[in-house]
Design an enzyme around this catalytic site. Structure first.
Site, PDB file in Angstrom:
ATOM      1  N   LYS A 189     -57.667 -45.328 -23.061  1.00  7.06           N
ATOM      2  CA  LYS A 189     -56.389 -44.796 -22.493  1.00  7.06           C
ATOM      3  C   LYS A 189     -56.021 -44.610 -20.474  1.00  7.06           C
ATOM      4  O   LYS A 189     -57.305 -44.204 -20.371  1.00  7.06           O
ATOM      5  CB  LYS A 189     -55.908 -44.453 -22.945  1.00  7.06           C
ATOM      6  CG  LYS A 189     -55.372 -44.742 -24.482  1.00  7.06           C
ATOM      7  CD  LYS A 189     -54.880 -44.862 -25.827  1.00  7.06           C
ATOM      8  CE  LYS A 189     -54.843 -45.902 -27.106  1.00  7.06           C
ATOM      9  NZ  LYS A 189     -53.235 -45.381 -27.957  1.00  7.06           N
ATOM     10  N   HIS A 198     -51.337 -54.584 -24.893  1.00 10.63           N
ATOM     11  CA  HIS A 198     -51.348 -53.078 -25.947  1.00 10.63           C
ATOM     12  C   HIS A 198     -49.819 -52.447 -26.020  1.00 10.63           C
ATOM     13  O   HIS A 198     -48.187 -52.776 -25.389  1.00 10.63           O
ATOM     14  CB  HIS A 198     -51.857 -51.947 -25.326  1.00 10.63           C
ATOM     15  CG  HIS A 198     -52.086 -50.735 -26.243  1.00 10.63           C
ATOM     16  ND1 HIS A 198     -51.457 -49.741 -26.660  1.00 10.63           N
ATOM     17  CD2 HIS A 198     -52.952 -50.351 -26.703  1.00 10.63           C
ATOM     18  CE1 HIS A 198     -51.837 -49.497 -27.265  1.00 10.63           C
ATOM     19  NE2 HIS A 198     -53.046 -49.758 -27.793  1.00 10.63           N
ATOM     20  N   GLU A 222     -52.859 -54.334 -33.599  1.00 12.17           N
ATOM     21  CA  GLU A 222     -52.570 -52.651 -34.324  1.00 12.17           C
ATOM     22  C   GLU A 222     -51.123 -52.103 -34.844  1.00 12.17           C
ATOM     23  O   GLU A 222     -50.869 -52.360 -33.177  1.00 12.17           O
ATOM     24  CB  GLU A 222     -53.466 -52.061 -33.236  1.00 12.17           C
ATOM     25  CG  GLU A 222     -54.219 -52.511 -32.116  1.00 12.17           C
ATOM     26  CD  GLU A 222     -54.897 -51.246 -30.923  1.00 12.17           C
ATOM     27  OE1 GLU A 222     -55.726 -51.060 -31.226  1.00 12.17           O
ATOM     28  OE2 GLU A 222     -53.762 -51.283 -30.007  1.00 12.17           O
TER      29      GLU A 222
HETATM   30  P1  13P Z   1     -55.876 -44.214 -31.695  1.00  7.94           P
HETATM   31  O1  13P Z   1     -57.542 -44.461 -32.831  1.00  7.94           O
HETATM   32  O2  13P Z   1     -55.933 -43.031 -30.575  1.00  7.94           O
HETATM   33  O3  13P Z   1     -54.541 -44.206 -32.296  1.00  7.94           O
HETATM   34  O4  13P Z   1     -55.597 -45.415 -30.841  1.00  7.94           O
HETATM   35  C1  13P Z   1     -56.071 -46.724 -31.367  1.00  7.94           C
HETATM   36  C2  13P Z   1     -55.281 -47.491 -30.283  1.00  7.94           C
HETATM   37  O5  13P Z   1     -54.698 -47.688 -29.689  1.00  7.94           O
HETATM   38  C3  13P Z   1     -56.851 -48.424 -29.336  1.00  7.94           C
HETATM   39  O6  13P Z   1     -56.100 -49.882 -28.630  1.00  7.94           O
END
Ligand code: 13P
Length: 264
Positions: free
Chosen positions: A17, A101, A173
């Site tokens: 990110k 995402h 996700e």
């Molecule tokens: P986290 O593992 O920090 O919850 O993030 C997951 C994510 O968005 C992976 O793309």
């Protein structure tokens, strides 16, 4: 549905990110590159921010860990100020690109239409799309999870043929589980993965049982819960945010993923 995963490697994806500065990303990549526990029984990738992609890709050039981008423009080239083209990613020698995402959908207006265009453009240019899909809390409470996923998948795959669809990594996700203390329950996630697999199987006449599609889980995966998730027959891998930023948990999760065939 019986699983038969002998042809697929388990997957460990790391989405960095916007957590790291460029120098921090290079430091982490350098540590990963020196890790002695990584091996090619896992399909693995890290997704740093654009400005440091080239450097991280160079640092990891001899490593089993691949590098990908977190996004790209839906157009090939042209007057799109501030965007990054598929051509730039290909020229850098990247293999993966994350598409859709939930943070991009909710904060930066990625739509079903633009996501479909990005998926097709990535595939045409031989990049592997990591296509993120998932329901928010309201949809979960209203029991609309399957409906939301079906819409996400059908729209993203519009005009995508079977051979191309098999290249995609589908990242389930659930939005309510991202950035939390706990992941979705392993059984819940497995059931949703099974639904996604059945849906993909139904979309393509050529598909035998959907087993060939790659479906990973993301949302608060940690070194503590990765094993439980990887035990599930329909979970082909994990996609990790925060817990991929620390080499200790990175290595632990990598080891769990690499040993996951024995867990199933
Ligand atoms: P986290 O593992 O920090 O919850 O993030 C997951 C994510 O968005 C992976 O793309």
């Amino acid at each position: 549905m019986e699983r038969n995963d002998f042809m697929k490697k388990p997957i460990f994806g790391a989405g960095w990110k916007m957590y790291l500065s460029d120098s921090e990303a290079c430091q982490l990549a350098t540590i990963i590159n020196k890790s002695t526990i990584l091996n090619d029984s896992v399909e693995s990738y890290v997704l740093p921010t654009f400005t440091v992609l080239d450097r991280v890709n160079n640092i990891l050039s001899d490593c089993v860990v691949n590098v990908g981008a977190q996004n790209m423009c839906y157009e090939h080239s042209g007057a799109f100020t501030g965007e990054v083209s598929v051509r730039s990613l290909v020229e850098m020698g990247l293999k993966y690109v994350e598409i859709g995402h939930s943070e991009r959908r909710s904060l930066f207006n990625d739509t079903h239409v633009s996501i479909n265009r990005k998926v097709k453009l990535a595939l045409e240019n031989k990049l592997i799309p990591i296509l993120c899909i998932g329901e928010d809390l309201n949809d979960k409470i209203a029991m609309r999870t399957n409906e939301v996923l079906e819409m996400d998948i059908r729209t993203a795959l519009f005009g995508v043929d079977y051979e191309a669809a098999k290249e995609i990594i589908f990242a389930y996700e659930p939005i309510w589980a991202i950035g939390q203390q706990e992941s979705a329950g392993a059984e819940y996630a497995n059931n949703v993965h099974m639904f996604i697999r059945q849906l993909l199987n139904s979309l393509y006449d050529e598909s035998q049982n959907g087993d060939e599609f790659k479906i990973v889980y993301g949302g608060s995966v940690t070194a503590g819960n990765a094993e439980q998730l990887m035990k599930q027959p329909h979970i082909d891998g994990v996609f990790v945010g925060r817990s991929s930023l620390d080499i200790e948990s990175y290595e632990t999760i990598f080891r769990i993923v690499s040993e996951s065939q024995d867990l199933k």
